[in-house]
Design an enzyme around this catalytic site. Structure first.
Site, short mmCIF file in Angstrom:
data_model
loop_
_atom_site.label_atom_id
_atom_site.label_comp_id
_atom_site.label_asym_id
_atom_site.label_seq_id
_atom_site.Cartn_x
_atom_site.Cartn_y
_atom_site.Cartn_z
N ASN A 234 -10.54 -0.08 53.23
CA ASN A 234 -11.12 0.37 51.97
C ASN A 234 -9.99 0.95 51.11
O ASN A 234 -9.13 1.67 51.62
CB ASN A 234 -12.19 1.43 52.23
CG ASN A 234 -13.38 0.87 53.01
OD1 ASN A 234 -13.76 -0.28 52.80
ND2 ASN A 234 -13.93 1.65 53.91
N GLY B 137 -14.33 2.47 48.14
CA GLY B 137 -15.03 3.43 48.99
C GLY B 137 -14.11 4.18 49.94
O GLY B 137 -14.56 4.70 50.97
N GLN B 138 -12.82 4.26 49.61
CA GLN B 138 -11.90 5.01 50.47
C GLN B 138 -12.16 6.50 50.33
O GLN B 138 -12.13 7.03 49.22
CB GLN B 138 -10.45 4.69 50.09
CG GLN B 138 -9.42 5.37 51.00
CD GLN B 138 -7.98 5.00 50.66
OE1 GLN B 138 -7.72 4.26 49.69
NE2 GLN B 138 -7.06 5.49 51.46
N HIS C 193 -5.63 3.40 56.28
CA HIS C 193 -6.19 3.18 57.61
C HIS C 193 -6.94 1.86 57.64
O HIS C 193 -7.56 1.47 56.66
CB HIS C 193 -7.10 4.33 58.04
CG HIS C 193 -8.16 4.68 57.03
ND1 HIS C 193 -7.90 5.43 55.90
CD2 HIS C 193 -9.48 4.36 56.97
CE1 HIS C 193 -9.01 5.58 55.19
NE2 HIS C 193 -9.99 4.93 55.82
N LEU C 194 -6.90 1.24 58.79
CA LEU C 194 -7.59 -0.02 59.02
C LEU C 194 -8.76 0.25 59.96
O LEU C 194 -8.56 0.76 61.07
CB LEU C 194 -6.60 -1.02 59.64
CG LEU C 194 -7.12 -2.38 60.09
CD1 LEU C 194 -7.63 -3.20 58.93
CD2 LEU C 194 -5.99 -3.14 60.78
N HIS C 195 -9.98 -0.06 59.48
CA HIS C 195 -11.16 0.07 60.35
C HIS C 195 -11.27 -1.18 61.21
O HIS C 195 -11.13 -2.30 60.69
CB HIS C 195 -12.44 0.12 59.51
CG HIS C 195 -12.63 1.33 58.68
ND1 HIS C 195 -13.47 2.37 59.05
CD2 HIS C 195 -12.14 1.68 57.47
CE1 HIS C 195 -13.48 3.29 58.09
NE2 HIS C 195 -12.67 2.90 57.12
N ASP D 88 -13.51 6.34 65.28
CA ASP D 88 -14.06 6.94 64.07
C ASP D 88 -15.09 8.00 64.45
O ASP D 88 -15.89 7.82 65.36
CB ASP D 88 -14.70 5.85 63.19
CG ASP D 88 -14.93 6.32 61.76
OD1 ASP D 88 -14.23 5.81 60.86
OD2 ASP D 88 -15.80 7.19 61.55
#
Ligand code: AMP
Ligand code: ZN
Length: 122
Positions: free
Chosen positions: A95, A101-102, A108-110, A38
């Site tokens: 998200n 909060g996207q 996507h996966l944090h 990120d």
């Protein structure tokens, strides 16, 4: 292609990263997935795993995406393990849309790890 999503969306920053048009600090790539750090890390380890195909959000996953969705999770676990996060774990977050909060409308996966993370979220 399923769920009414296009495989690539021209203006999408993650589609552009997936195609190599925008540089990223890449961790992993195969035909279906890409993982990269990120840009604005919120933990000592903070990376994203994305499907290369443009799917806007978790809400746009279709029944036909069952394998892709499972693969995304397994890939995140595999990479977290490789980066030394298996012992203490971390947070695996998706998200979704405005209330979630996207900010980037490409699924996507944090993966956040390397420090204790508080709960509940604000
Ligand atoms: P979300 O708020 O869940 O949509 O997360 C989007 C994430 O993408 C944020 O944590 C951003 O820091 C990250 N991000 C945005 N643009 C880039 C980029 N070009 N490279 C890496 N991470 C990015
Ligand atoms: Zn996209």
């Amino acid at each position: 292609m399923s769920g009414g999503t296009d495989s690539v969306q021209e203006g999408c920053v993650f589609c552009r990263i997936a195609r190599g048009l925008i540089p990223s600090d890449k961790i992993y790539e195969d035909g279906d997935f890409l993982a990269f750090y990120d840009l604005s890390p919120q933990a000592p380890v903070h990376f994203l795993v994305i499907p290369k195909r443009h799917i806007e959000s978790l809400m746009d996953l279709a029944e036909a995406d069952r394998n892709l969705a499972g693969g995304l999770l397994i890939k995140a676990r595999e990479l977290a393990e490789k980066l030394g996060c298996a012992g203490k774990g971390g947070r695996f977050v998706i998200n979704c849309k405005s209330d979630g909060g996207q900010t980037v409308p490409h699924l996507h996966l944090h993966v956040l790890a390397g420090r204790p993370l508080c709960w509940p979220p604000g």
